[in-house]
Design an enzyme around this catalytic site. Sequence first.
Site, short mmCIF file in Angstrom:
data_model
loop_
_atom_site.label_atom_id
_atom_site.label_comp_id
_atom_site.label_asym_id
_atom_site.label_seq_id
_atom_site.Cartn_x
_atom_site.Cartn_y
_atom_site.Cartn_z
N HIS A 189 40.35 -33.68 -18.60
CA HIS A 189 40.32 -32.44 -17.81
C HIS A 189 39.33 -31.44 -18.43
CE1 HIS A 189 41.66 -29.09 -15.45
NE2 HIS A 189 42.77 -29.67 -15.03
N GLU A 298 36.00 -33.48 -13.99
CA GLU A 298 36.95 -34.25 -14.77
C GLU A 298 36.87 -35.74 -14.44
OE1 GLU A 298 40.67 -32.42 -13.68
OE2 GLU A 298 39.64 -30.51 -13.37
#
Length: 323
Positions: A189, A298
């Site tokens: 992330h 991500e």
Amino acid sequence: MVDRPKKPSALSATPGLTPQAQVTISHSNDRVSAVLPTGESIEVLLFGATMISWKDAAGNEKLWVSEKAKTDGSKAVRGGVPLVFPVFGTAPDHAATSKLPQHGFARTSRWEFLGKSTSESSSTSGSGDDSVKLDFGLSPSNLSEESRKAWPFQFGLIYSVTLGRGNLNTTIVVRNEGEEAWEFQTLMHTYFRVTDISKVSIAGLESSQYLDKLTAPIPSTATSPSSPLSITGQTDRIYSPAGGPEAPVTIKEGGKDNFSIVRDNLNEVVVWNPWEAGAKATADFWPQDGYKEMICVEAGAVKGWVKLDGGESWEGGQIITSS
């Protein structure tokens, strides 16, 4: 005073040795830092194995971290590179992970630091370490009792962060240490720091299918246009890039390449920016206009599930190059 014609030359600190990468453990054994001889650096918390800093040789920060981010282990870090495992978001309809919190337990568990390794450039004599690799491990013994009850499977994770000159490589190895098969999702992330989101575009997602998680009541599937993606409002999409993992996804700012991401065995790319409303609604997102200086791109395996039978392993990763 007599000026002697044969003065001894100044001695180097370590004669005959090339400069080495420096790795330190600090903050009461809660943080691992690495610095290359050329000045590039990273900082990784053992809490979540979350990277909270990546700087180039000039000291410029490449990651965005909220000024209100908790780095004391009390909650997941808002910013940097949190790790998602074994579920992306929540999955109430997936029995094995339905009891887990948002994004699973990897980002909120304390990992073990397994050590470092370095490599020296073969093309540049005497230049010192060319990269440094930090390895972190997570197993059921590291989890809280609550997490073990919610996901009672035998597993082993090894997360490797390799800092190079102008690049960063993050890799995760997932192993089923038991006899019973189980499924998982995973994601890196990454919060990239930018100067002005209005000047940002993302190339490499053209003509690709994506799931828009902001459409209600059910997320909708669409195909992106043939032009780079611009961020003009709240964004939360899961892309399946048409070019595959090997094709770079490039974050541009003002028309110039800023970051290039190449994936390995991570077929999806999530693009997220909370924009004004989302930032205001998120307690640990600060400053509230910080959405103008960040973009999450991500790399992950989050569309469907990866199944591992007993004894099987899976590996995925990304290489980020900073311009």
